[in-house]
Enzyme design. Structure first.
Site, PDB file in Angstrom:
ATOM      1  N   CYS A  12      22.712  39.492  18.975  1.00  0.00           N
ATOM      2  CA  CYS A  12      22.702  38.069  19.326  1.00  0.00           C
ATOM      3  C   CYS A  12      23.969  37.420  18.808  1.00  0.00           C
ATOM      4  O   CYS A  12      24.785  38.062  18.141  1.00  0.00           O
ATOM      5  CB  CYS A  12      21.467  37.360  18.770  1.00  0.00           C
ATOM      6  SG  CYS A  12      21.468  37.186  16.991  1.00  0.00           S
ATOM      7  N   CYS A  15      25.251  37.760  15.253  1.00  0.00           N
ATOM      8  CA  CYS A  15      26.012  38.972  14.929  1.00  0.00           C
ATOM      9  C   CYS A  15      27.503  38.748  15.175  1.00  0.00           C
ATOM     10  O   CYS A  15      28.335  38.980  14.295  1.00  0.00           O
ATOM     11  CB  CYS A  15      25.530  40.154  15.770  1.00  0.00           C
ATOM     12  SG  CYS A  15      23.784  40.521  15.642  1.00  0.00           S
ATOM     13  N   ASP A 431      55.257  23.573  43.624  1.00  0.00           N
ATOM     14  CA  ASP A 431      56.534  24.070  44.114  1.00  0.00           C
ATOM     15  C   ASP A 431      56.414  24.108  45.641  1.00  0.00           C
ATOM     16  O   ASP A 431      55.302  24.152  46.170  1.00  0.00           O
ATOM     17  CB  ASP A 431      56.793  25.467  43.550  1.00  0.00           C
ATOM     18  CG  ASP A 431      58.076  26.071  44.086  1.00  0.00           C
ATOM     19  OD1 ASP A 431      59.073  25.347  44.153  1.00  0.00           O
ATOM     20  OD2 ASP A 431      58.067  27.261  44.445  1.00  0.00           O
ATOM     21  N   ASP A 627      55.080  30.142  42.515  1.00  0.00           N
ATOM     22  CA  ASP A 627      54.983  31.557  42.901  1.00  0.00           C
ATOM     23  C   ASP A 627      55.192  32.496  41.723  1.00  0.00           C
ATOM     24  O   ASP A 627      55.083  33.708  41.868  1.00  0.00           O
ATOM     25  CB  ASP A 627      55.963  31.898  44.025  1.00  0.00           C
ATOM     26  CG  ASP A 627      57.413  31.591  43.660  1.00  0.00           C
ATOM     27  OD1 ASP A 627      57.699  31.417  42.456  1.00  0.00           O
ATOM     28  OD2 ASP A 627      58.258  31.531  44.567  1.00  0.00           O
ATOM     29  N   ASP A 631      59.575  29.923  38.456  1.00  0.00           N
ATOM     30  CA  ASP A 631      58.974  28.712  37.892  1.00  0.00           C
ATOM     31  C   ASP A 631      58.449  28.940  36.480  1.00  0.00           C
ATOM     32  O   ASP A 631      57.682  28.124  35.966  1.00  0.00           O
ATOM     33  CB  ASP A 631      57.793  28.248  38.768  1.00  0.00           C
ATOM     34  CG  ASP A 631      58.222  27.934  40.184  1.00  0.00           C
ATOM     35  OD1 ASP A 631      59.226  27.233  40.335  1.00  0.00           O
ATOM     36  OD2 ASP A 631      57.563  28.404  41.118  1.00  0.00           O
TER      37      ASP A 631
END
Length: 741
Positions: A12, A15, A431, A627, A631
């Site tokens: 769980c 832990c 862009d 792209d 960039d």
């Protein structure tokens, strides 16, 4: 140093958060994230102070088993489903023995009948045998629970182990008194132990099946990866391991086989199933010069390809890494649940002990053992009904299912924070070339001062030496008009301006230039009124003078559906900007045509970066869509970076979100999926907090005077249903759909 590894033994969120908390205190650990669902951990530490082996030892001291790779699960005698079926059968057997006579005395033989609604000795012994079998089937709860308790990291298993063990010990104690004839009968809790374990096992099984289905996304991708490939060597086919392939190797791809690494077709053609990238089921036709990507399938005919990436850097490897990171990372919204989980289990144990003592004192009957029985039931009910699993699953389960859904849409999130933050975006910067447009300029018109075919021949011959997208558009146009392409010499490229070369022109060797207006010395320019990308062709007369031979007007058309998708984005109240290095007229036309709010033209990379900085300083949460090729600075500066990619063109390092659809609709889909996911997480957290806030007091017996008491068996059922409800609610994200308009 960053490392990833697996951890076994977690049950769980107590832990996983316990491991994070314990290791996070160490000075040499910079960052650690532990995923309960993936059973994995990502850690960043100072390698000068420690190593992975020492970190493994620290985790082992906490009672867990760290492993570099996830080994196959040990084969047990019984499968999980058979084990669960046996638990149900023996639980019904114990309940039948315990309660059969209450329903109808004829259900049990006389030797097993109860005394004053209490089981006799033989009946109780049979119940004990059935209970021990069920406890053995659910032994993992005891092994993990008591181990965690020993290491002072109590978890959900600890609560179940303590509660059911207390009920069993009390039952054995009373059975002893009956056996020694000190008592005529006892009040046993064997059926409660069995019912609790059965319900918890049912809940865990449903939970694990749902987890496995959600994790199938990465497993399905891994199945797409071939282990071997056919390498061409001295005109012979050699089967080689994919890991041995290097860039430049020539590979043969047969019909029905998967592409091993990214590459380019050099001979033949094929139809490829790229659904693992784009989510589109229709095959894609590929010919010589086209790129192919690892993990995609060739449907028809065979072809030769040249490897452009090795296996480690292939598209499929990058996608698998992204999915793994997204599933292993944590969203900010999960921090609250983690903080609560860190104190939840110890607090529940304290509440259970307090409730036991209080009920032992205030129970309404003077008989000690009757009071003890009530107090014990309350103690067990409080331990069993509390559900740290519901809290722990609330966020990661939704993230897991959302990432699976995203991959089916051709979307991949870098991590959980990216998925979480996308919904907050209020400004998107696009862009232009290759993002909003096709990225393949086509010739719109030609203006010539010489014979047209001669102009096309000169321009096409020079531009064939360039890889620029504009050059490819001109070469394609020249070929379409059957212009002969000449051999060039002394080819020179001036980046950002154009290309020049020496060739035959009107019987002499002349230097011909092709490029933008800044590439030429003052010349008598053509009067061109059209909007578009202007490319001039000229002859060098002297160092200070060029003769204009003609000009091309090209345009990069918007992608299909872009205008409609931007309109969808704007309906969400998001501002849009267009940043492009193109000239003002082209950028303005594109912005107006697509309905974009603002634009900046002639933008250099630094200009784009400054604009994003400016928007962020104004308090905007900015998404940059590009792209990924040129960039990178702008993408890194934005709050959420989206890369529109096609296969190996993707720069995963720069992206928070990658879209292999290369479609602006993906931006809208990412935002809407983010909104749906966070809504789903909030629903899960609300239910988990409300459940524990309401049912723990009920288990304490606050409504005793209203004759409402929760038995341990009902508490076990409620706890199982709590975690299952969170899992099922998360699964609703599978039905997430994007409306076209």
């Amino acid at each position: 140093m960053k490392e990833s590894f697996y951890i076994e033994g977690m049950t769980c969120t107590a832990c996983s958060s316990g491991i994070e908390r314990s290791l996070g205190r160490k000075s040499f650990v910079k960052k650690i994230e532990v995923s309960l669902l993936n059973k994995s951990a990502n850690i960043e530490f100072n390698e000068n102070e420690t190593n992975l082996d020492e970190i493994f030892k620290l985790i082992e001291k906490l009672g867990y088993s760290p492993k570099k790779t996830l080994a196959e699960e040990k084969k047990e005698f019984f499968s999980p489903n058979v084990k669960l079926a046996l638990a149900v059968i023996f639980t019904l057997f114990v309940v039948y023995l315990s309660m059969g006579a209450m329903l109808s005395p004829s259900l049990l033989p006389e030797s097993l009948l109860t005394i004053n609604n209490h089981s006799n000795f033989l009946n109780a012994c049979l119940q004990l045998i059935g209970t021990l079998i069920v406890m053995h089937l659910g032994r993992d709860f005891y092994i993990q629970g008591f181990k965690a308790l020993w290491h002072r990291q109590p978890n959900m298993s600890s609560l179940i182990a303590i509660g059911t063990s207390a009920a069993l010990i009390s039952s054995l104690w009373q059975l002893y008194f009956v056996y020694t004839s000190q008592w005529s009968y006892g009040h046993y809790y064997f059926e409660s132990v069995c019912v609790i374990l059965m319900f918890v096992m049912v809940g865990k099984r449903i939970e694990n099946v749902s987890k496995d289905k959600a994790l199938d996304a990465m497993q399905a991708l891994m199945k797409n990866a071939p282990k071997t490939a056919l390498k061409m060597h001295n005109n012979q086919q050699i089967e080689v391991l994919v890991d041995s392939i290097v860039v430049g190797d020539i590979l043969k791809v047969l019909p029905g086989s998967a592409i091993a690494v990214d590459g380019e077709i050099i001979e033949g053609e094929g139809e490829l199933d790229e659904s693992m990238l784009s989510g589109e089921a229709l095959p894609v036709y590929k010919k010589v010069g086209d790129k192919v990507f690892s993990g995609t399938f060739n449907s028809h005919t065979s072809f030769l390809m040249k490897a452009t990436q090795d296996n480690k850097n292939s598209t499929l490897s990058q996608i698998v890494e992204m999915i793994h990171n997204a599933q292993s990372s944590k969203a900010e919204i999960s921090r609250l649940a983690d903080k609560v989980s860190s104190v939840f289990v110890p607090s529940v144990i304290a509440i259970a002990i307090l409730a036991f003592v209080v009920w032992l004192i205030i129970a309404p009957k003077p008989d000690f053992w009757w009071n003890f029985g009530i107090a014990l039931e309350v103690f067990v009910s409080v331990l069993v009904i509390s559900c740290p699993c519901a809290l722990g699953l609330a966020t990661p389960m939704s993230i897991l299912v959302a990432n699976q859904k995203a991959s089916s849409l051709g979307l991949f999130f870098k991590d959980a924070k990216s998925l979480e933050k996308a919904r907050l975006v209020n400004t998107i910067v696009f862009d232009k070339t290759g993002t909003l447009t096709n990225g393949k300029p086509v010739v719109k018109s030609v203006h010539s001062n010489i014979e047209l075919l001669e102009l096309l021949s000169l321009a096409g011959s020079i531009e064939k030496s360039s890889e620029h997208v504009i050059a490819k558009g001109i070469v394609e146009y020249a070929k379409e008009h059957n212009a002969p392409l000449k051999e060039m010499s002394e080819v020179k490229v001036k980046t950002g301006f154009g290309i020049s070369a020496k060739t035959d022109y009107q019987g002499a060797k002349e230097v011909i230039k092709v490029g933008n207006s800044e590439f030429f010395n003052p010349i008598n320019a053509l009067e061109i009124q059209e909007n578009g990308i202007l490319v001039f062709v000229g002859r060098v007369i002297s160092e200070k003078e060029d003769e204009l031979l003609g000009a091309f007007v090209l345009e990069d058309l918007p992608k299909k559906g872009v205008k409609e998708h931007i309109a969808q984005i704007k309906k969400l109240g998001i501002n849009t900007f267009l940043l492009s290095g193109d000239n003002r007229e082209n950028v303005k036309k594109c912005a107006l045509e697509l309905g974009i709010d603002g634009y900046i033209s002639n933008a250099k990379p630094q200009d784009k970066l400054n604009k994003i900085k400016e928007l962020k300083e104004k308090g905007q949460i900015v998404m940059m869509v590009g792209d990924g090729l040129n960039d990178a600075p702008s993408l890194a500066m934005s709050d959420v970076a989206v890369v529109m990619a096609k296969g190996s063109d993707v720069s995963v390092q720069a992206a928070d979100i990658v879209s292999f659809n290369n479609d602006i609709k993906s931006v809208y889909s990412a935002i809407k999926l983010s909104q749906a996911t966070i809504k789903n997480i909030k629903e899960n957290l609300f239910w988990a907090f409300c459940y524990n806030s309401v049912f723990i007091p009920l288990a304490c017996g606050v409504l005793y005077k209203a004759n409402i008491m929760l038995s341990p068996a009902i508490a076990g059922l409620a706890m199982s249903l709590s975690s299952v409800s969170v899992v099922l609610n998360s699964q609703r994200l599978r039905n997430f759909k994007i409306k076209d308009h």
